[in-house]
Every structure is written in C-alpha cells, then in structure tokens.
Enzyme design. Structure first.
Site, PDB file in Angstrom:
ATOM      1  N   GLU A  98       0.840  -1.203   0.000  1.00  7.00           N
ATOM      2  CA  GLU A  98       0.000   0.000   0.000  1.00  7.00           C
ATOM      3  C   GLU A  98       0.875   1.253   0.000  1.00  7.00           C
ATOM      4  O   GLU A  98       2.009   1.232   0.481  1.00  7.00           O
ATOM      5  CB  GLU A  98      -0.919  -0.064   1.236  1.00  7.00           C
ATOM      6  CG  GLU A  98      -1.860   1.084   1.457  1.00  7.00           C
ATOM      7  CD  GLU A  98      -2.917   1.306   0.381  1.00  7.00           C
ATOM      8  OE1 GLU A  98      -2.533   1.458  -0.778  1.00  7.00           O
ATOM      9  OE2 GLU A  98      -4.108   1.386   0.728  1.00  7.00           O
ATOM     10  N   ASP A  99       0.348   2.340  -0.541  1.00  7.31           N
ATOM     11  CA  ASP A  99       1.105   3.591  -0.543  1.00  7.31           C
ATOM     12  C   ASP A  99       1.080   4.259   0.832  1.00  7.31           C
ATOM     13  O   ASP A  99       2.092   4.701   1.352  1.00  7.31           O
ATOM     14  CB  ASP A  99       0.593   4.566  -1.626  1.00  7.31           C
ATOM     15  CG  ASP A  99      -0.925   4.767  -1.592  1.00  7.31           C
ATOM     16  OD1 ASP A  99      -1.606   4.176  -0.728  1.00  7.31           O
ATOM     17  OD2 ASP A  99      -1.431   5.530  -2.439  1.00  7.31           O
ATOM     18  N   ASP A 102      -3.979   5.381   6.422  1.00  5.50           N
ATOM     19  CA  ASP A 102      -4.540   6.590   7.018  1.00  5.50           C
ATOM     20  C   ASP A 102      -5.467   6.146   8.156  1.00  5.50           C
ATOM     21  O   ASP A 102      -5.009   5.902   9.275  1.00  5.50           O
ATOM     22  CB  ASP A 102      -5.276   7.331   5.894  1.00  5.50           C
ATOM     23  CG  ASP A 102      -5.756   8.708   6.293  1.00  5.50           C
ATOM     24  OD1 ASP A 102      -5.096   9.359   7.104  1.00  5.50           O
ATOM     25  OD2 ASP A 102      -6.799   9.142   5.771  1.00  5.50           O
ATOM     26  N   PHE A 151      -1.942  16.230   4.146  1.00 11.37           N
ATOM     27  CA  PHE A 151      -2.261  15.597   2.870  1.00 11.37           C
ATOM     28  C   PHE A 151      -1.031  15.635   1.970  1.00 11.37           C
ATOM     29  O   PHE A 151      -0.517  16.700   1.636  1.00 11.37           O
ATOM     30  CB  PHE A 151      -3.441  16.300   2.182  1.00 11.37           C
ATOM     31  CG  PHE A 151      -3.926  15.533   0.992  1.00 11.37           C
ATOM     32  CD1 PHE A 151      -4.754  14.426   1.158  1.00 11.37           C
ATOM     33  CD2 PHE A 151      -3.531  15.874  -0.293  1.00 11.37           C
ATOM     34  CE1 PHE A 151      -5.181  13.685   0.064  1.00 11.37           C
ATOM     35  CE2 PHE A 151      -3.955  15.141  -1.391  1.00 11.37           C
ATOM     36  CZ  PHE A 151      -4.782  14.045  -1.214  1.00 11.37           C
ATOM     37  N   VAL A 152      -0.540  14.458   1.599  1.00  9.30           N
ATOM     38  CA  VAL A 152       0.693  14.381   0.821  1.00  9.30           C
ATOM     39  C   VAL A 152       0.429  13.839  -0.588  1.00  9.30           C
ATOM     40  O   VAL A 152      -0.542  13.120  -0.814  1.00  9.30           O
ATOM     41  CB  VAL A 152       1.754  13.498   1.532  1.00  9.30           C
ATOM     42  CG1 VAL A 152       2.214  14.147   2.810  1.00  9.30           C
ATOM     43  CG2 VAL A 152       1.242  12.085   1.790  1.00  9.30           C
ATOM     44  N   ARG A 164       1.087  11.967  -9.192  1.00 10.59           N
ATOM     45  CA  ARG A 164       1.598  10.640  -8.819  1.00 10.59           C
ATOM     46  C   ARG A 164       3.038  10.440  -9.272  1.00 10.59           C
ATOM     47  O   ARG A 164       3.770   9.629  -8.731  1.00 10.59           O
ATOM     48  CB  ARG A 164       0.749   9.537  -9.472  1.00 10.59           C
ATOM     49  CG  ARG A 164      -0.687   9.450  -8.971  1.00 10.59           C
ATOM     50  CD  ARG A 164      -1.306   8.167  -9.505  1.00 10.59           C
ATOM     51  NE  ARG A 164      -2.755   8.164  -9.442  1.00 10.59           N
ATOM     52  CZ  ARG A 164      -3.471   7.766  -8.389  1.00 10.59           C
ATOM     53  NH1 ARG A 164      -2.862   7.366  -7.301  1.00 10.59           N
ATOM     54  NH2 ARG A 164      -4.779   7.774  -8.423  1.00 10.59           N
TER      55      ARG A 164
HETATM   56  P1  5GP Z   1      -7.484   4.439   4.773  1.00 11.52           P
HETATM   57  O1  5GP Z   1      -8.445   3.370   4.389  1.00 11.52           O
HETATM   58  O2  5GP Z   1      -6.293   3.947   5.527  1.00 11.52           O
HETATM   59  O3  5GP Z   1      -8.163   5.584   5.470  1.00 11.52           O
HETATM   60  O4  5GP Z   1      -7.035   5.132   3.439  1.00 11.52           O
HETATM   61  C1  5GP Z   1      -5.947   4.789   2.667  1.00 11.52           C
HETATM   62  C2  5GP Z   1      -6.093   5.498   1.338  1.00 11.52           C
HETATM   63  O5  5GP Z   1      -6.475   6.882   1.517  1.00 11.52           O
HETATM   64  C3  5GP Z   1      -4.774   5.538   0.617  1.00 11.52           C
HETATM   65  O6  5GP Z   1      -4.576   4.400  -0.192  1.00 11.52           O
HETATM   66  C4  5GP Z   1      -4.904   6.804  -0.213  1.00 11.52           C
HETATM   67  O7  5GP Z   1      -5.559   6.521  -1.421  1.00 11.52           O
HETATM   68  C5  5GP Z   1      -5.787   7.714   0.609  1.00 11.52           C
HETATM   69  N1  5GP Z   1      -5.000   8.699   1.379  1.00 11.52           N
HETATM   70  C6  5GP Z   1      -4.900   8.791   2.718  1.00 11.52           C
HETATM   71  N2  5GP Z   1      -4.091   9.804   3.084  1.00 11.52           N
HETATM   72  C7  5GP Z   1      -3.664  10.380   1.934  1.00 11.52           C
HETATM   73  C8  5GP Z   1      -2.785  11.492   1.641  1.00 11.52           C
HETATM   74  O8  5GP Z   1      -2.217  12.162   2.509  1.00 11.52           O
HETATM   75  N3  5GP Z   1      -2.591  11.757   0.326  1.00 11.52           N
HETATM   76  C9  5GP Z   1      -3.174  11.062  -0.677  1.00 11.52           C
HETATM   77  N4  5GP Z   1      -2.891  11.423  -1.921  1.00 11.52           N
HETATM   78  N5  5GP Z   1      -4.008  10.017  -0.437  1.00 11.52           N
HETATM   79  C10 5GP Z   1      -4.237   9.678   0.845  1.00 11.52           C
END
Ligand code: 5GP
Length: 179
Positions: A98-99, A102, A151-152, A164
């Site tokens: 995963e990137d 959050d 937010f990155v 990206r």
């Molecule tokens: P989670 O399910 O953990 O809340 O969300 C993960 C997804 O939220 C990541 O795969 C990404 O797509 C998006 N996301 C969360 N934080 C960021 C951020 O700071 N920047 C970007 N571009 N996407 C984010």
C-alpha cells in the site's frame, strides 16, 4: 512543477530508494524459503511496488487489486472491488503493498477479504503511515516512513489523479485546492 504545488518536501527520492532497499532485505529474510504473492492496491502502490521488488530475492509473484469504498458509508467491510486478483489465493502467503495507511479501513477490510478467500497468511507493507489518523486497528508489518497528519502527494499518491509521478513525497500546497 514541484515548486508550484509542494509546500514542503517530507521525503526525497534518495531516502525512498534507501528505505526500499532496507525493507527489501527485511522482507526477503522473513520469507526465505517461502513463496509470496505481493498484492498492490491500485493505483497509488505502483511506484512503491516497482521500487521494492528490485530488492526482493526468492520466490515472488505480483498482482494488483483496485478497491474503493462505497461513498457515504463509514462502516468497515463496505468496499467495492473494481479489479480483482487474476488468480486464486487459496493457501498462499500474501503481502499487501500500500502507498499510505490513514484511517486503516482499506487495509483492514482487504486483509479480512484475503483470509476469507483462503490465504494462508496476510502481511502488510506500506510506504507511508499516518498513525495519528488511525481509526481502525490494523497491524502494519513493514512501514517505510511515519509522517504527520497532512495531505501528501508524489511517488504514487495523487490529488485528483495528478502528481503521482513526482519523485518525492511532499505536502500539497493549499493553494492547489482553492484554485
Ligand atoms: P485508509 O483506508 O487507511 O483511510 O485510506 C488509505 C487510502 O487513503 C490511501 O490508499 C490513499 O488513497 C488515501 N490517502 C490517505 N491519506 C492520503 C494522503 O495524505 N494523500 C493522498 N494522496 N491520499 C491519501
């Protein structure tokens, strides 16, 4: 372009490369003598997957999934599979790639889904972790970098599908949202 949209560079390409090398060594050791299927979550994980696998030795395969959460729902488990895996994962060792983690909802749900599909073992590697934002408890086995709650974009991470391709991770300038 970076100068116009990035308020602050958090991680340089040099740091990303070094960390991927370190994580690659750790993961290769952990899976020594075993096979593993790396499952990247589209689209953000693509650059990280490409960088990480350069440093993985042994019996590895890769595949990708595309999932999104149903809009307006807060509950865990409500994800839509836009692209599923190409193969059965029954009995396989899975490493989810995963990137960024959050709230933790996406990975928690996908991890459960992998076990429901019969995976023998499911572990997680993420380039970035925002621990302050966690809502759902999910264990990340390998974390590249912990970052603050901002937010990155860059190195796979987008804003409206853009940025990206940036060879860094940085905080997006608020002026981009308000344009
Ligand atoms: P989670 O399910 O953990 O809340 O969300 C993960 C997804 O939220 C990541 O795969 C990404 O797509 C998006 N996301 C969360 N934080 C960021 C951020 O700071 N920047 C970007 N571009 N996407 C984010």
């Amino acid at each position: 372009m970076e100068n116009n949209v990035i308020k602050e560079v958090l991680i340089t390409m040099d740091q990303i490369e070094k960390r991927c090398e370190e994580m690659g060594e750790m993961i290769s050791k952990a899976y020594a003598g075993k096979s593993v299927l790396l499952v990247g979550l589209l689209k953000g994980s693509v650059p990280f997957m490409a960088e990480l696998i350069k440093h993985l030795h042994g019996d590895i395969e890769i595949d990708f999934m595309d999932v999104s959460s149903y809009e307006g729902t807060e509950s865990i488990g409500d994800i839509k599979i836009n692209k599923d895996l190409d193969q059965s994962i029954k009995g396989l060792n899975i490493l989810l790639v995963e990137d960024i983690v959050d709230t933790g909802r996406t990975l928690k749900t996908v991890k459960t889904l992998m076990y429901n599909k019969g995976a023998a073992d499911v572990k997680i590697v993420t380039l970035l972790d925002k621990p302050d934002r966690r809502i759902v408890d999910v264990d990340c086995d390998y974390v590249g970098f912990e970052i603050p709650d901002a937010f990155v974009v860059g190195f796979g991470l987008d804003y409206n599908q853009k940025y990206r391709q940036l060879p860094l991770v940085g905080i997006l300038d608020e002026r981009v949202y308000t344009k």
